[in-house]
Design an enzyme around this catalytic site. Sequence first.
Site, short mmCIF file in Angstrom:
data_model
loop_
_atom_site.label_atom_id
_atom_site.label_comp_id
_atom_site.label_asym_id
_atom_site.label_seq_id
_atom_site.Cartn_x
_atom_site.Cartn_y
_atom_site.Cartn_z
N ASN A 1 34.77 110.52 44.72
CA ASN A 1 34.70 111.08 43.38
C ASN A 1 34.63 112.60 43.49
O ASN A 1 33.94 113.13 44.37
CB ASN A 1 33.46 110.55 42.64
CG ASN A 1 33.55 109.04 42.44
OD1 ASN A 1 34.61 108.50 42.17
ND2 ASN A 1 32.42 108.35 42.60
N ASP B 1 24.73 102.98 51.05
CA ASP B 1 24.39 103.55 49.74
C ASP B 1 23.08 102.93 49.25
O ASP B 1 22.85 101.73 49.40
CB ASP B 1 25.53 103.27 48.75
CG ASP B 1 25.44 104.15 47.53
OD1 ASP B 1 26.34 105.00 47.34
OD2 ASP B 1 24.48 104.01 46.74
N GLY C 1 33.25 111.79 38.29
CA GLY C 1 32.00 111.04 38.40
C GLY C 1 31.21 111.36 39.64
O GLY C 1 30.37 110.56 40.08
N GLN C 2 31.42 112.56 40.22
CA GLN C 2 30.69 112.92 41.43
C GLN C 2 29.26 113.32 41.08
O GLN C 2 29.05 114.23 40.26
CB GLN C 2 31.39 114.10 42.14
CG GLN C 2 30.73 114.48 43.46
CD GLN C 2 31.49 115.59 44.20
OE1 GLN C 2 32.45 116.16 43.67
NE2 GLN C 2 31.05 115.90 45.40
N SER C 3 28.27 112.66 41.68
CA SER C 3 26.87 112.99 41.38
C SER C 3 26.18 113.71 42.54
O SER C 3 25.13 114.32 42.35
CB SER C 3 26.08 111.72 41.02
OG SER C 3 26.05 110.82 42.10
N HIS D 1 31.83 112.85 50.21
CA HIS D 1 31.50 111.52 50.73
C HIS D 1 32.57 110.53 50.28
O HIS D 1 33.10 110.64 49.17
CB HIS D 1 30.11 111.05 50.27
CG HIS D 1 29.88 111.13 48.79
ND1 HIS D 1 29.62 112.31 48.14
CD2 HIS D 1 29.87 110.17 47.84
CE1 HIS D 1 29.46 112.08 46.84
NE2 HIS D 1 29.62 110.78 46.63
N HIS E 1 33.10 106.57 49.59
CA HIS E 1 32.50 105.25 49.43
C HIS E 1 33.41 104.23 50.12
O HIS E 1 34.62 104.21 49.85
CB HIS E 1 32.41 104.86 47.95
CG HIS E 1 31.59 105.78 47.09
ND1 HIS E 1 30.32 105.45 46.66
CD2 HIS E 1 31.85 107.01 46.56
CE1 HIS E 1 29.84 106.43 45.90
NE2 HIS E 1 30.76 107.38 45.82
P1 AMP Z 1 28.92 109.87 43.72
O1 AMP Z 1 28.43 109.44 42.37
O2 AMP Z 1 30.35 109.50 44.00
O3 AMP Z 1 28.63 111.34 43.97
O4 AMP Z 1 28.11 109.02 44.77
C1 AMP Z 1 26.85 109.36 45.21
C2 AMP Z 1 26.25 108.12 45.82
O5 AMP Z 1 25.16 108.51 46.62
C3 AMP Z 1 25.72 107.11 44.81
O6 AMP Z 1 26.41 105.87 45.00
C4 AMP Z 1 24.23 107.01 45.15
O7 AMP Z 1 23.75 105.70 45.03
C5 AMP Z 1 24.21 107.49 46.58
N1 AMP Z 1 22.97 108.08 47.03
C6 AMP Z 1 22.27 109.08 46.43
N2 AMP Z 1 21.20 109.40 47.18
C7 AMP Z 1 21.24 108.59 48.27
C8 AMP Z 1 20.39 108.44 49.42
N3 AMP Z 1 19.29 109.19 49.62
N4 AMP Z 1 20.75 107.50 50.35
C9 AMP Z 1 21.84 106.74 50.17
N5 AMP Z 1 22.67 106.84 49.11
C10 AMP Z 1 22.36 107.76 48.17
#
Ligand code: AMP
Length: 113
Positions: free
Chosen positions: A86, A29, A92-94, A99, A101
Amino acid sequence: MDCVFCRIAADEIPSDRVFESDEVLAFRDLSPQAPTHVLVIPRRHVASLDALGPDDGELAHHLLQGIREVAAAEGLSERGYRVVTNIGDDGGQSVGHLHFHVLGGRRLAWPPG
Ligand code: AMP
């Protein structure tokens, strides 16, 4: 292709990969929340765990296997670790690509915020 994790899987965006197979990819991450923070994703675009279908049993197996392989390779298996996915806004999925974690290397608090 506007999905950042699809672009990582296609090698269009660099990532620090720690595991890969035909179906699954794992990379560190960008913003680690623990000494070890790895994301395990399917190479194929799936929006979230909620979008996995009845025909995705084999993919689910590969993802879970990938998580265990990452944990073992990162030295987390003995002391333990956490796996989080998430889903959607309240979850809290961004990033809208499934994926998991994999977090470890310190004692993690519970419950999450
Ligand atoms: P979520 O908020 O559960 O959707 O997690 C998305 C995760 O992706 C976050 O922890 C970000 O830090 C991570 N992330 C976003 N872009 C990248 C990237 N290019 N390389 C590695 N991690 C990333």
